[in-house]
Design a protein around this motif. Structure first.
Motif, PDB file in Angstrom:
ATOM      1  N   SER A 182       0.876  -1.174   0.000  1.00 26.59           N
ATOM      2  CA  SER A 182       0.000   0.000   0.000  1.00 26.59           C
ATOM      3  C   SER A 182       0.909   1.218   0.000  1.00 26.59           C
ATOM      4  N   ASP A 227      -6.756   0.330  -2.149  1.00 24.15           N
ATOM      5  CA  ASP A 227      -5.727  -0.055  -1.177  1.00 24.15           C
ATOM      6  C   ASP A 227      -5.489  -1.555  -1.095  1.00 24.15           C
ATOM      7  N   LYS A 248      -3.079   3.636  -5.313  1.00 25.64           N
ATOM      8  CA  LYS A 248      -2.985   3.491  -3.857  1.00 25.64           C
ATOM      9  C   LYS A 248      -2.267   2.228  -3.421  1.00 25.64           C
ATOM     10  N   SER A 249      -2.097   1.277  -4.348  1.00 28.13           N
ATOM     11  CA  SER A 249      -1.387   0.051  -3.995  1.00 28.13           C
ATOM     12  C   SER A 249      -0.689  -0.497  -5.234  1.00 28.13           C
TER      13      SER A 249
END
Length: 103
Positions: free
Chosen positions: A51, A73, A97-98
């Protein structure tokens, strides 16, 4: 005779280590707080899922493993973007986000 056997054993062991464990380089993805590539940053490398906390700028160095970038995430669904070449963007933020670096 004993000395020769020890030397032979060490030689075989070293050859085995080089064959079984070659030098491995991993692709790296660096995310900066940014904007710009000169603020605080985090380097993600190895074969894992991550993440991301920073979204200001990025640099990807391809060493054989692509990076799959996700908008959530939890690495759910299909990646938004996959990079498999060296790529840098120090001028724009990003929304990923990840990420996953597979091996």
């Amino acid at each position: 005779m004993e000395k020769i056997n020890v030397i032979r054993f060490v030689g075989v062991l070293l050859v085995g280590l080089f064959i079984l464990n070659p030098c491995v380089s991993y692709s790296t993805f660096t995310a900066w707080e940014g904007p710009g590539c000169d603020f605080a940053g985090i380097v993600y490398m190895g074969c894992d899922c991550f993440s991301m906390d920073y979204h200001g700028a990025f640099d990807f160095i391809f060493e054989g493993q692509p990076v799959h970038l996700f908008d959530d995430d939890n690495w759910v669904g299909n990646p938004h973007t996959t990079l498999s070449v060296n790529t840098t963007d120090c001028n724009h933020g990003f929304g990923w986000k990840s990420l996953i670096i597979p091996c």
